[in-house]
Design an enzyme around this catalytic site. Structure first.
Site, mmCIF file in Angstrom:
data_model
loop_
_atom_site.group_PDB
_atom_site.id
_atom_site.type_symbol
_atom_site.label_atom_id
_atom_site.label_comp_id
_atom_site.label_asym_id
_atom_site.label_seq_id
_atom_site.Cartn_x
_atom_site.Cartn_y
_atom_site.Cartn_z
ATOM 1 N N THR A 65 0.828 -1.202 0.000
ATOM 2 C CA THR A 65 0.000 0.000 0.000
ATOM 3 C C THR A 65 0.863 1.254 0.000
ATOM 4 O O THR A 65 0.553 2.243 -0.678
ATOM 5 C CB THR A 65 -0.934 0.003 1.228
ATOM 6 O OG1 THR A 65 -1.759 -1.168 1.197
ATOM 7 C CG2 THR A 65 -1.831 1.238 1.235
ATOM 8 N N HIS A 110 2.164 1.654 -3.557
ATOM 9 C CA HIS A 110 1.117 2.179 -4.438
ATOM 10 C C HIS A 110 0.883 3.663 -4.175
ATOM 11 O O HIS A 110 0.738 4.462 -5.110
ATOM 12 C CB HIS A 110 -0.173 1.396 -4.246
ATOM 13 C CG HIS A 110 -0.180 0.076 -4.938
ATOM 14 N ND1 HIS A 110 -1.177 -0.866 -4.759
ATOM 15 C CD2 HIS A 110 0.684 -0.484 -5.817
ATOM 16 C CE1 HIS A 110 -0.925 -1.923 -5.491
ATOM 17 N NE2 HIS A 110 0.203 -1.719 -6.146
#
Length: 349
Positions: A39, A42
């Site tokens: 995460t 990203h």
């Protein structure tokens, strides 16, 4: 103390911020390791993941450094993992057995929620120690325990799915999350455990942790071989999407049996075109899954301590905090292939 501030995609800054102090009911944790999560990668590389500022870092382990008045769940010196708080006890999710989707849990998660101070820092302040601090049992090392987040996501996805003993399953994406799905599925006993990843190195890892087959989703022969293996029921009973990419979603849907289930685990900012006319007649069950519960983390720690869950497949690279931005860039650009980079905000402890 040193910390890494997130301002937006490819816009991070090293900053000095005050060391937190424990107020009543609070705990300060000295960070030993903080993993760089997918995460985080990203959010670093694309818009639409985190549209707010914060100190990154939500996969952390360390020592209890300071305890505020009234705290009884931990003591000074305890080894702990720091997870999402959840369990407010007031919202509908918490009161219907889904604390991982607590409406207050996500925004209060350190290193995830807006304006939170995560563990790309020397210390973190736990405001909800009863619900977000997990004691690490004897026999589980910090290097194993810091994998609680990645292991928990895959473990929860399998437990949330309709997978049953003897089913045939597909896992698309054999990164760290995919590996955790594969290991959890292996414990559940599938007939065929078929995995897909375009990288040969990740396909080898999938086989090493228990996959029966590891195929290249860009190879038509491999796709045909998988369909042949799944021909008895015209597809897999359950497919797990663990890559966070539109093409991976399509791989799962194309290999799912009619009335089968696709578990959507990966997070991605890119849109996916859903054509209901093509999928509706197959009555697919598309089901999302999110993080894990604190009970599942304790289950994982127990499985690790009993030797039933192997963490050796997760390659770890340790790095100082001042190398965090460089390591995020290397991971985002694909220059670094490693299951987890472990940042060491306080150096080697």
């Amino acid at each position: 103390m040193k910390a890494v501030q997130y301002h937006g995609p490819r816009n991070l800054e090293f900053v000095d911020i005050p060391k937190p102090k424990a107020g009543p009911g609070q705990v300060v944790v000295k960070i030993v390791y903080c993993g760089i999560c997918g995460t985080d990668i990203h959010a670093y590389s694309m818009a639409g993941i985190m549209d707010w500022e914060l100190i990154l870092g939500h996969e952390a382990v360390g020592y209890v450094d300071e305890i505020g008045q009234g705290v009884t769940c931990v003591k000074s010196g305890d080894r702990v993992a720091v997870g999402p708080p959840g369990d407010c006890g007031e919202c509908y999710s918490c009161n219907t057995g889904n604390p991982n989707t607590c409406i207050h849990g996500f925004p209060n998660t350190l290193g995830i929620g807006p304006n939170t101070q995560g563990a790309y820092a020397e210390y973190v302040l736990s405001r909800f120690p009863k619900n977000e601090l997990f004691k690490i049992p004897d026999g589980v090392s910090f290097e194993q325990a810091v994998l609680f987040d990645v292991l928990g996501v895959g473990f929860h996805a399998v437990r949330r799915s309709d997978m049953r003993i003897g089913d045939s399953v597909v896992v698309s994406g054999c990164g760290s999350i995919g590996l955790s799905v594969i290991q959890a599925l292996k414990l559940a006993g599938p007939t065929h455990l078929i995995t897909f990843d375009p990288l040969e190195s990740k396909r080898k890892l999938a086989l090493a942790v228990g996959a029966d087959y590891a195929f290249d989703p860009t190879n038509e022969h491999d796709i045909a071989k998988a369909k042949e293996l799944l021909s008895q029921v015209n597809g897999a009973q359950v497919c797990f999407e663990a890559a966070g990419h539109p093409s991976s979603i399509q791989t799962c849907i194309s290999l799912c049996m009619p009335s089968g289930q696709v578990m959507l685990i990966g997070n991605d900012g890119r849109p996916y075109q859903l054509v209901t006319a093509a999928m509706g007649p197959h009555q697919y069950d598309l089901k999302f899954t999110f993080t894990y519960t604190k009970e599942e983390i304790m289950m994982l720690f127990k499985l690790i301590s009993l030797g039933k869950l192997d963490t050796k497949a997760y390659s770890l690279l340790k790095a100082p905090l001042d190398d965090a931005i460089n390591k995020l860039e290397e991971l985002a650009s694909g220059k670094l292939e490693v299951a987890r980079v472990l940042l060491m905000p306080n150096g080697a402890i």
